[in-house]
Scaffold this active site. Structure first.
Site, PDB file in Angstrom:
ATOM      1  N   LYS A  35       0.840  -1.213   0.000  1.00 44.73           N
ATOM      2  CA  LYS A  35       0.000   0.000   0.000  1.00 44.73           C
ATOM      3  C   LYS A  35       0.870   1.255   0.000  1.00 44.73           C
ATOM      4  O   LYS A  35       2.069   1.186   0.303  1.00 44.73           O
ATOM      5  CB  LYS A  35      -0.911  -0.034   1.227  1.00 44.73           C
ATOM      6  CG  LYS A  35      -0.163   0.018   2.552  1.00 44.73           C
ATOM      7  CD  LYS A  35      -1.065  -0.370   3.711  1.00 44.73           C
ATOM      8  CE  LYS A  35      -0.327  -0.259   5.029  1.00 44.73           C
ATOM      9  NZ  LYS A  35      -1.089  -0.870   6.130  1.00 44.73           N
TER      10      LYS A  35
ATOM     11  N   ARG B 152     -10.551   0.151  14.521  1.00 39.53           N
ATOM     12  CA  ARG B 152     -10.481   0.918  13.268  1.00 39.53           C
ATOM     13  C   ARG B 152     -11.629   0.477  12.353  1.00 39.53           C
ATOM     14  O   ARG B 152     -12.623   1.166  12.234  1.00 39.53           O
ATOM     15  CB  ARG B 152      -9.108   0.695  12.640  1.00 39.53           C
ATOM     16  CG  ARG B 152      -8.788   1.597  11.486  1.00 39.53           C
ATOM     17  CD  ARG B 152      -7.324   1.568  11.127  1.00 39.53           C
ATOM     18  NE  ARG B 152      -6.833   0.271  10.662  1.00 39.53           N
ATOM     19  CZ  ARG B 152      -5.589   0.042  10.276  1.00 39.53           C
ATOM     20  NH1 ARG B 152      -4.692   1.016  10.281  1.00 39.53           N
ATOM     21  NH2 ARG B 152      -5.206  -1.153   9.870  1.00 39.53           N
TER      22      ARG B 152
ATOM     23  N   HIS C   8      -6.350  -7.289  12.970  1.00 33.43           N
ATOM     24  CA  HIS C   8      -5.117  -6.488  12.925  1.00 33.43           C
ATOM     25  C   HIS C   8      -4.753  -6.064  14.347  1.00 33.43           C
ATOM     26  O   HIS C   8      -5.616  -5.641  15.109  1.00 33.43           O
ATOM     27  CB  HIS C   8      -5.348  -5.258  12.038  1.00 33.43           C
ATOM     28  CG  HIS C   8      -4.092  -4.492  11.727  1.00 33.43           C
ATOM     29  ND1 HIS C   8      -2.989  -5.073  11.123  1.00 33.43           N
ATOM     30  CD2 HIS C   8      -3.762  -3.184  11.905  1.00 33.43           C
ATOM     31  CE1 HIS C   8      -2.051  -4.144  10.952  1.00 33.43           C
ATOM     32  NE2 HIS C   8      -2.489  -3.004  11.426  1.00 33.43           N
TER      33      HIS C   8
ATOM     34  N   ARG D  78       0.954 -11.004   7.032  1.00 36.86           N
ATOM     35  CA  ARG D  78       0.941  -9.794   6.211  1.00 36.86           C
ATOM     36  C   ARG D  78       2.216  -9.003   6.517  1.00 36.86           C
ATOM     37  O   ARG D  78       2.356  -8.395   7.568  1.00 36.86           O
ATOM     38  CB  ARG D  78      -0.310  -8.953   6.527  1.00 36.86           C
ATOM     39  CG  ARG D  78      -1.605  -9.737   6.350  1.00 36.86           C
ATOM     40  CD  ARG D  78      -2.832  -8.840   6.446  1.00 36.86           C
ATOM     41  NE  ARG D  78      -2.941  -8.119   7.686  1.00 36.86           N
ATOM     42  CZ  ARG D  78      -3.589  -8.554   8.764  1.00 36.86           C
ATOM     43  NH1 ARG D  78      -4.199  -9.732   8.747  1.00 36.86           N
ATOM     44  NH2 ARG D  78      -3.634  -7.825   9.851  1.00 36.86           N
TER      45      ARG D  78
ATOM     46  N   TYR E 221      16.837  31.008   4.685  1.00 30.26           N
ATOM     47  CA  TYR E 221      15.715  31.824   5.164  1.00 30.26           C
ATOM     48  C   TYR E 221      15.829  32.115   6.656  1.00 30.26           C
ATOM     49  O   TYR E 221      16.161  31.242   7.451  1.00 30.26           O
ATOM     50  CB  TYR E 221      14.397  31.076   4.940  1.00 30.26           C
ATOM     51  CG  TYR E 221      13.941  31.048   3.507  1.00 30.26           C
ATOM     52  CD1 TYR E 221      13.655  32.228   2.814  1.00 30.26           C
ATOM     53  CD2 TYR E 221      13.779  29.836   2.840  1.00 30.26           C
ATOM     54  CE1 TYR E 221      13.221  32.191   1.495  1.00 30.26           C
ATOM     55  CE2 TYR E 221      13.342  29.783   1.517  1.00 30.26           C
ATOM     56  CZ  TYR E 221      13.065  30.977   0.858  1.00 30.26           C
ATOM     57  OH  TYR E 221      12.639  30.939  -0.438  1.00 30.26           O
TER      58      TYR E 221
ATOM     59  N   CYS F 250      14.814  24.621   2.535  1.00 29.93           N
ATOM     60  CA  CYS F 250      13.913  25.334   1.621  1.00 29.93           C
ATOM     61  C   CYS F 250      13.012  24.308   0.911  1.00 29.93           C
ATOM     62  O   CYS F 250      13.098  23.118   1.162  1.00 29.93           O
ATOM     63  CB  CYS F 250      14.714  26.114   0.587  1.00 29.93           C
ATOM     64  SG  CYS F 250      16.045  27.119   1.285  1.00 29.93           S
TER      65      CYS F 250
ATOM     66  N   ASP G  92      13.135  23.364  -2.198  1.00 31.82           N
ATOM     67  CA  ASP G  92      13.835  22.536  -3.190  1.00 31.82           C
ATOM     68  C   ASP G  92      15.315  22.344  -2.887  1.00 31.82           C
ATOM     69  O   ASP G  92      15.999  21.634  -3.622  1.00 31.82           O
ATOM     70  CB  ASP G  92      13.739  23.195  -4.574  1.00 31.82           C
ATOM     71  CG  ASP G  92      12.384  23.820  -4.812  1.00 31.82           C
ATOM     72  OD1 ASP G  92      11.416  23.055  -4.886  1.00 31.82           O
ATOM     73  OD2 ASP G  92      12.304  25.062  -4.860  1.00 31.82           O
TER      74      ASP G  92
HETATM   75  C1  LIG Z   1      -0.443  -1.873   6.725  1.00 32.32           C
HETATM   76  C2  LIG Z   1      -1.049  -3.124   7.195  1.00 32.32           C
HETATM   77  C3  LIG Z   1      -0.242  -4.250   7.418  1.00 32.32           C
HETATM   78  C4  LIG Z   1       1.264  -4.212   7.373  1.00 32.32           C
HETATM   79  O1  LIG Z   1       1.739  -3.802   8.630  1.00 32.32           O
HETATM   80  P1  LIG Z   1       3.316  -3.698   8.920  1.00 32.32           P
HETATM   81  O2  LIG Z   1       3.386  -3.266  10.321  1.00 32.32           O
HETATM   82  O3  LIG Z   1       3.825  -2.667   7.963  1.00 32.32           O
HETATM   83  O4  LIG Z   1       3.869  -5.036   8.661  1.00 32.32           O
HETATM   84  C5  LIG Z   1      -0.872  -5.435   7.741  1.00 32.32           C
HETATM   85  N1  LIG Z   1      -2.213  -5.500   7.848  1.00 32.32           N
HETATM   86  C6  LIG Z   1      -3.014  -4.439   7.663  1.00 32.32           C
HETATM   87  C7  LIG Z   1      -4.477  -4.578   7.810  1.00 32.32           C
HETATM   88  C8  LIG Z   1      -2.463  -3.205   7.337  1.00 32.32           C
HETATM   89  O5  LIG Z   1      -3.248  -2.143   7.168  1.00 32.32           O
END
Ligand SMILES: *Cc1c(COP(=O)(O)O)cnc(C)c1O
Length: 378
Positions: free
Chosen positions: A39, A136, A166, A222, A268, A315, A317
């Site tokens: 992602k 979430r 998660h 994941r 700056y 700055c 750039d």
């Molecule tokens: C982003 C995400 C992950 C990956 O998590 P990491 O800590 O980067 O390994 C796994 N599961 C879900 C649902 C996520 O949103």
């Protein structure tokens, strides 16, 4: 390859990504599927190239947050299974089914609406999200999970492919809350097992959990941040079962070099004043590239294996560094990565900025080109 004029660039080592995936695969004895989470443009590394490297390294599934990100992978010809982990508007169900992209689901009304968008002959793969404590997205009780599963059962165009949750604290040293979440998930899985429900993919572990609690991962993990070679939390290094190979380096060059007299002001606001005669170098990167102004607070770069301070305000750039001596225009400047055994890590930068590793590569905008290399790692 497209001609690049800009001499500030990110270099992504695809071999490092492959190695990190392979290390995780070895830890799990090849017994679990690895979802490579790509992602947010592959955590800023470039989603398509990262996805390909991860699949080469042994990942079998790709994860995105948005349907758009999944479509981008399909449009590049990637055929591996893809799961969109965030919520997708129900109107996306048709294209997801057509492109064989699995979506997350956790609302019965969403299922009713989604099926209206699926063309005859297509079916949509779904991963049911259970909220065990992240707060979430996701269904919050076992009864509601059952209702969602029943609603999926009733539609021939909907196909249950996965069940997941998660963790909120898998990267913390205190495991109390992680254990509560894991327990809630195990409880749900046991109920569904006792009912003989067939769910092809059951997954809960992010990077931290997949490396620390490998026996509690069901049949898929994941893998996000640590696939890029980065620590989920900067105090976690000692807890990890293998070392990570960081994939991203950030380079620029000296675009201008000058000698200034003691008392000269730089950038700056004139916040930096030379206290003696000094050599000052200009580096063409700034907050417009995501190299945010707070990088000046104690931040350094490396030239010829030596750390040099960023001075004055950054700055949009450009920024300035203090040089130990005269140096030629065009000399390489390392902002992230290694040069002659000296190294600046994303962990160091995240700690200095008071943030997490994840945010640093995500901040670097698409104005900075990404180049891909395959280094042989020692
Ligand atoms: C982003 C995400 C992950 C990956 O998590 P990491 O800590 O980067 O390994 C796994 N599961 C879900 C649902 C996520 O949103």
């Amino acid at each position: 390859m497209e001609q690049l004029y800009r001499e500030t660039w990110i270099e992504v080592d695809k071999e490092a990504i492959k190695q990190n995936v392979a290390s995780l695969d070895r830890l799990h004895h090849g017994e679990r599927q690895i979802m490579a989470v790509v992602k947010a443009n592959g955590y800023g590394h470039g989603a398509i190239e990262v996805a390909k490297a991860a699949l080469d390294g042994g990942a079998t599934v790709l994860g995105t947050a948005l349907l758009e990100e999944a479509i981008e992978l399909r449009e590049d010809g990637i055929v591996a299974p893809i799961v969109v982990l965030g919520r997708t508007d129900a109107s996306g169900a048709g294209v997801a089914a057509k492109l064989d992209i699995a979506l997350a689901t956790f609302q019965r009304e969403w299922l009713v609406s989604a099926k209206e968008h699926i063309e005859p002959g297509h079916s949509l793969k779904l991963h049911v999200k259970y909220d065990t404590g992240m707060g979430r997205i996701g269904v919050r009780s076992i009864e509601e999970v059952q209702e969602v599963l029943t609603a999926i059962d009733e539609e021939s165009c909907l196909e249950l492919e996965g069940l997941f949750t998660h963790f909120a604290t898998a990267d913390e040293l205190d495991l109390t809350y992680y254990k509560e979440q894991q327990h809630r998930f195990d409880e749900l899985v046991n109920v569904l097992k006792s009912e003989n429900r067939q769910i092809p993919l059951i997954h809960c572990a992010n990077s931290a959990a997949s490396m620390r609690f490998k026996d509690a991962c069901y049949n898929m993990v994941r893998f996000g941040i640590s696939m890029y070679g980065l620590l989920p939390a900067t105090d976690l290094e000692a807890e990890l079962p293998f070392s990570l190979a960081p994939a991203l380096s950030l380079y620029s060059h000296l675009s201008h070099v000058k000698h200034v007299n003691s008392g000269s002001k730089i950038s700056y606001g004139g916040t930096y004043t030379a206290t003696q005669d000094e050599w000052i170098g200009t580096v063409p990167i700034g907050y417009g590239d995501g190299w945010i102004r707070s990088n000046a607070n104690g931040g350094e770069v490396i030239i010829d294996g030596v750390r040099l301070p960023i001075i004055g305000r950054i700055c949009m750039d450009q920024m300035m560094v203090r040089l130990p001596k005269e140096m030629p225009v065009g000399k390489r400047v390392t902002l992230i990565g290694e040069d002659n055994k000296e190294r600046i890590t994303i962990e160091e930068i995240a700690d200095r900025l008071g943030t997490i590793t994840y945010e640093i590569p995500c901040l670097i905008t698409n104005r900075v080109p990404r180049r891909y290399v395959q280094k042989t790692l020692s």
